[in-house]
Design an enzyme around this catalytic site. Structure first.
Site, PDB file in Angstrom:
ATOM      1  N   ALA A  66      39.451  37.864 -27.059  1.00 22.69           N
ATOM      2  CA  ALA A  66      39.166  36.308 -27.095  1.00 22.69           C
ATOM      3  C   ALA A  66      39.683  35.878 -25.888  1.00 22.69           C
ATOM      4  O   ALA A  66      40.295  36.423 -25.102  1.00 22.69           O
ATOM      5  CB  ALA A  66      39.854  35.500 -28.434  1.00 22.69           C
ATOM      6  N   GLY A 109      40.498  40.912 -29.793  1.00 24.65           N
ATOM      7  CA  GLY A 109      39.485  40.572 -30.360  1.00 24.65           C
ATOM      8  C   GLY A 109      38.258  41.043 -30.679  1.00 24.65           C
ATOM      9  O   GLY A 109      37.555  41.439 -30.627  1.00 24.65           O
ATOM     10  N   GLU A 112      38.502  44.245 -32.703  1.00 21.36           N
ATOM     11  CA  GLU A 112      38.348  43.679 -33.733  1.00 21.36           C
ATOM     12  C   GLU A 112      37.383  43.619 -34.046  1.00 21.36           C
ATOM     13  O   GLU A 112      36.238  43.611 -35.098  1.00 21.36           O
ATOM     14  CB  GLU A 112      38.872  41.997 -34.380  1.00 21.36           C
ATOM     15  CG  GLU A 112      40.783  42.217 -33.843  1.00 21.36           C
ATOM     16  CD  GLU A 112      41.570  41.555 -34.135  1.00 21.36           C
ATOM     17  OE1 GLU A 112      41.703  40.380 -32.668  1.00 21.36           O
ATOM     18  OE2 GLU A 112      42.322  40.987 -34.564  1.00 21.36           O
ATOM     19  N   GLU A 132      47.486  41.565 -28.422  1.00 23.09           N
ATOM     20  CA  GLU A 132      48.321  40.229 -28.086  1.00 23.09           C
ATOM     21  C   GLU A 132      49.940  40.412 -28.518  1.00 23.09           C
ATOM     22  O   GLU A 132      50.186  39.321 -27.498  1.00 23.09           O
ATOM     23  CB  GLU A 132      47.365  39.673 -29.517  1.00 23.09           C
ATOM     24  CG  GLU A 132      46.128  39.758 -29.592  1.00 23.09           C
ATOM     25  CD  GLU A 132      45.581  41.243 -30.420  1.00 23.09           C
ATOM     26  OE1 GLU A 132      45.767  41.998 -30.308  1.00 23.09           O
ATOM     27  OE2 GLU A 132      44.456  40.801 -30.925  1.00 23.09           O
TER      28      GLU A 132
HETATM   29  C1  HXC Z   1      39.950  35.403 -20.701  1.00 24.79           C
HETATM   30  C2  HXC Z   1      39.228  36.885 -19.043  1.00 24.79           C
HETATM   31  C3  HXC Z   1      40.409  38.067 -20.787  1.00 24.79           C
HETATM   32  C4  HXC Z   1      40.051  37.439 -21.631  1.00 24.79           C
HETATM   33  C5  HXC Z   1      38.874  39.454 -18.512  1.00 24.79           C
HETATM   34  N1  HXC Z   1      39.247  38.561 -18.560  1.00 24.79           N
HETATM   35  N2  HXC Z   1      39.829  39.166 -20.035  1.00 24.79           N
HETATM   36  N3  HXC Z   1      38.919  35.979 -19.631  1.00 24.79           N
HETATM   37  N4  HXC Z   1      40.355  36.209 -21.852  1.00 24.79           N
HETATM   38  N5  HXC Z   1      39.940  38.374 -22.753  1.00 24.79           N
HETATM   39  C6  HXC Z   1      39.059  37.647 -17.129  1.00 24.79           C
HETATM   40  C7  HXC Z   1      39.737  37.486 -15.762  1.00 24.79           C
HETATM   41  O1  HXC Z   1      40.736  36.718 -16.259  1.00 24.79           O
HETATM   42  C8  HXC Z   1      38.747  37.997 -14.556  1.00 24.79           C
HETATM   43  O2  HXC Z   1      38.315  36.305 -14.644  1.00 24.79           O
HETATM   44  C9  HXC Z   1      37.789  38.671 -14.667  1.00 24.79           C
HETATM   45  O3  HXC Z   1      37.518  38.509 -16.546  1.00 24.79           O
HETATM   46  C10 HXC Z   1      38.174  39.845 -14.681  1.00 24.79           C
HETATM   47  O4  HXC Z   1      39.347  40.758 -15.023  1.00 24.79           O
HETATM   48  P1  HXC Z   1      40.369  40.910 -14.627  1.00 24.79           P
HETATM   49  O5  HXC Z   1      41.679  41.144 -15.502  1.00 24.79           O
HETATM   50  O6  HXC Z   1      40.316  40.432 -12.733  1.00 24.79           O
HETATM   51  O7  HXC Z   1      39.715  43.079 -14.266  1.00 24.79           O
HETATM   52  P2  HXC Z   1      40.738  43.992 -14.267  1.00 24.79           P
HETATM   53  O8  HXC Z   1      41.943  44.311 -13.792  1.00 24.79           O
HETATM   54  O9  HXC Z   1      39.138  45.614 -13.840  1.00 24.79           O
HETATM   55  O10 HXC Z   1      41.307  44.362 -15.610  1.00 24.79           O
HETATM   56  C11 HXC Z   1      40.598  44.405 -16.645  1.00 24.79           C
HETATM   57  C12 HXC Z   1      42.023  43.876 -18.423  1.00 24.79           C
HETATM   58  C13 HXC Z   1      42.531  43.200 -17.902  1.00 24.79           C
HETATM   59  C14 HXC Z   1      42.567  45.073 -18.314  1.00 24.79           C
HETATM   60  C15 HXC Z   1      40.855  44.714 -19.520  1.00 24.79           C
HETATM   61  O11 HXC Z   1      41.087  41.580 -17.770  1.00 24.79           O
HETATM   62  C16 HXC Z   1      42.961  42.450 -19.257  1.00 24.79           C
HETATM   63  O12 HXC Z   1      44.540  42.724 -19.633  1.00 24.79           O
HETATM   64  N6  HXC Z   1      42.991  41.112 -20.246  1.00 24.79           N
HETATM   65  C17 HXC Z   1      42.413  40.804 -21.136  1.00 24.79           C
HETATM   66  C18 HXC Z   1      43.493  41.674 -22.135  1.00 24.79           C
HETATM   67  C19 HXC Z   1      43.508  40.676 -23.218  1.00 24.79           C
HETATM   68  O13 HXC Z   1      45.131  40.043 -23.078  1.00 24.79           O
HETATM   69  N7  HXC Z   1      43.089  40.882 -24.260  1.00 24.79           N
HETATM   70  C20 HXC Z   1      43.703  40.551 -25.475  1.00 24.79           C
HETATM   71  C21 HXC Z   1      43.052  38.956 -25.443  1.00 24.79           C
HETATM   72  S1  HXC Z   1      44.158  38.062 -27.278  1.00 24.79           S
HETATM   73  P3  HXC Z   1      38.637  35.785 -12.877  1.00 24.79           P
HETATM   74  O14 HXC Z   1      38.798  34.623 -13.171  1.00 24.79           O
HETATM   75  O15 HXC Z   1      40.509  35.702 -12.530  1.00 24.79           O
HETATM   76  O16 HXC Z   1      37.799  37.188 -11.800  1.00 24.79           O
HETATM   77  C22 HXC Z   1      43.236  38.355 -28.183  1.00 24.79           C
HETATM   78  C23 HXC Z   1      43.048  37.888 -30.098  1.00 24.79           C
HETATM   79  C24 HXC Z   1      42.831  38.236 -30.869  1.00 24.79           C
HETATM   80  O17 HXC Z   1      41.660  38.982 -28.724  1.00 24.79           O
HETATM   81  C25 HXC Z   1      43.035  37.688 -31.899  1.00 24.79           C
HETATM   82  C26 HXC Z   1      41.711  36.441 -32.671  1.00 24.79           C
HETATM   83  C27 HXC Z   1      40.522  37.630 -33.069  1.00 24.79           C
END
Ligand code: HXC
Length: 266
Positions: A66, A109, A112, A132
């Protein structure tokens, strides 16, 4: 395409391909993206010329979760009163089968969303996980329930409480994905191998009658929801109901006459 965050195409007869397309955010599932996704899926579900769907992302990310930046400042009263994420369940009410083709990150997400699809194919690069907990929350798109149904309690607890990322091989071993697709590119095909394979599978499914396909999907899904006796009863009733279709007459006649069936979805 009429959409900003997704691409929709029909690369094979009767098969819709929906591609998440927010590359700058690794396909983070923002509300605007999800709105478009639900709309596109509903259009395909209601299109009589579509029999099956494939959902994919990019080579690097199916979806990285998400949209954290969108969620960051939300309050309890806001998410509760709007039932935030309730619209994610729309994909579960599609009647036609949806195959997820996962390459790269399918986190939170994103994982999911893949679990809400009917079949998951993974590229060897696929990385699944429920991070999460690292953000101070828990899965909210069905992860704790659907993952537990598939992998059992101990492994689901481990994955949800540690946020550990797991790869395609573990995902296949645990039954999270049905197959890992090897990486050789198919000559003359513009799609990733995992997408190519998903399209082949979707075409295969589309070669059968839609009514039986939908009944099969409904019956398998019932196995996850109903007590066994009710599930078995539903299965048998659906089986009975297919004897009212032309496709049953055609399929069995074609077998007896040693020819290919011509299903008319009627
Ligand atoms: C918003 C995101 C994002 C996310 C990545 N980006 N994931 N933006 N929400 N979930 C954005 C980053 O901020 C970044 O933007 C760009 O995408 C590229 O990501 P990087 O981190 O620079 O890439 P990398 O170093 O290759 O790392 C990849 C990654 C990392 C390991 C996947 O992006 C990451 O950890 N993302 C979050 C993963 C996460 O926690 N997901 C769960 C979310 S909570 P900029 O602007 O900086 O370039 C969730 C709740 C669900 O999903 C509940 C209900 C469905």
């Amino acid at each position: 395409s009429a959409f900003e965050h997704i691409l929709v195409s029909r690369p094979r007869p009767s098969v819709a391909l929906v591609t998440l397309n927010r590359p700058k955010a690794l396909n983070a599932l923002s509300s605007p993206l999800f709105k478009e996704l639900n709309h596109a899926l509903e259009l395909a579900d209601n299109d009589k010329d579509i029999s099956s769907l494939v959902l994919t992302g990019s080579e690097k990310a199916f979806a990285a979760g998400a949209d954290i930046k969108e969620m960051q400042s939300k309050t309890f009263s806001e998410v509760y009163s709007t039932d935030f994420l309730a619209n994610w369940a729309a994909i579960k009410s599609l009647r036609k089968p949806v195959i997820a083709a996962v390459s790269g990150y399918a986190l939170g997400g994103g994982a999911e969303l893949a679990l809400m699809c009917d079949i998951i194919l993974a590229s060897p690069t696929a990385k699944f996980g429920f991070p999460e907990i690292t953000l101070g929350v828990i899965p909210g798109g069905g992860g704790t329930q659907r993952l537990t149904n598939i992998v059992g309690k101990s492994k689901a607890m481990e994955l949800v409480l540690t946020g550990r990322v797991f790869g395609a091989e573990e995902a296949e071993r645990w039954g999270v994905v049905s197959k890992v697709v090897q990486t050789e590119k198919v000559p003359g095909d513009e799609h990733l191998p995992v997408v190519h394979e998903a399209l082949e599978m979707a075409s295969k499914i589309a070669s059968f009658g839609q009514l039986a396909t939908q009944a099969g999907k409904e019956a398998v899904n019932a196995a996850l929801d109903l007590p066994l006796s009710e599930g078995l009863r539903l299965e048998r009733r659906l089986f009975h109901s297919l004897f009212a279709t032309n496709d049953q007459k055609e399929g069995m006649a074609a077998f007896a006459e040693k020819r290919k069936p011509n299903f008319t979805h009627s």
